[in-house]
Enzyme design. Sequence first.
Site, PDB file in Angstrom:
ATOM      1  N   CYS A 181      -0.705  -7.244  -5.408  1.00  0.00           N
ATOM      2  CA  CYS A 181       0.210  -7.355  -6.549  1.00  0.00           C
ATOM      3  C   CYS A 181       0.805  -5.980  -6.895  1.00  0.00           C
ATOM      4  O   CYS A 181       0.076  -5.056  -7.245  1.00  0.00           O
ATOM      5  CB  CYS A 181      -0.573  -7.931  -7.730  1.00  0.00           C
ATOM      6  SG  CYS A 181       0.185  -7.736  -9.335  1.00  0.00           S
TER       7      CYS A 181
ATOM      8  N   CYS B 298       0.108  -4.750 -10.444  1.00  0.00           N
ATOM      9  CA  CYS B 298      -1.314  -4.398 -10.560  1.00  0.00           C
ATOM     10  C   CYS B 298      -1.561  -2.992 -10.024  1.00  0.00           C
ATOM     11  O   CYS B 298      -2.317  -2.209 -10.614  1.00  0.00           O
ATOM     12  CB  CYS B 298      -2.185  -5.393  -9.789  1.00  0.00           C
ATOM     13  SG  CYS B 298      -2.058  -7.095 -10.349  1.00  0.00           S
TER      14      CYS B 298
END
Length: 114
Positions: free
Chosen positions: A34, A37
């Site tokens: 991600c 992230c």
Amino acid sequence: MLRKSFVCALFANDTDCSYHVYPSPLFFFPIRWCGPCQFVAPLLVEAAEELGPTTRVVKLDSDKYPQISSVLKVGGLPTLIRFDGGDISKEVQRIEGALTKDQMIEFAQGNFNR
């Protein structure tokens, strides 16, 4: 009930949450692939250093710990979940999506509104 037992066992080692736990726990749920992230992870480290002993930050990769993510009902990533240090069975606030370091500090201190 499963959620309460999990959080109590993780932080208090006591499934009935009969005593207070400090510092307040802050869960961070990223995932390796991600982009947001990966952007947030180093900022969270900086925020944790700035917060010092007032907040316990727990990083749990959703791919590696899918059962925990499921118990805590993690949907979007990254997710931050703040629990009450006085009653760790109580989720106080959660947020999905990328935040700045200052926003994470505000979130951990309970001063964040989005």
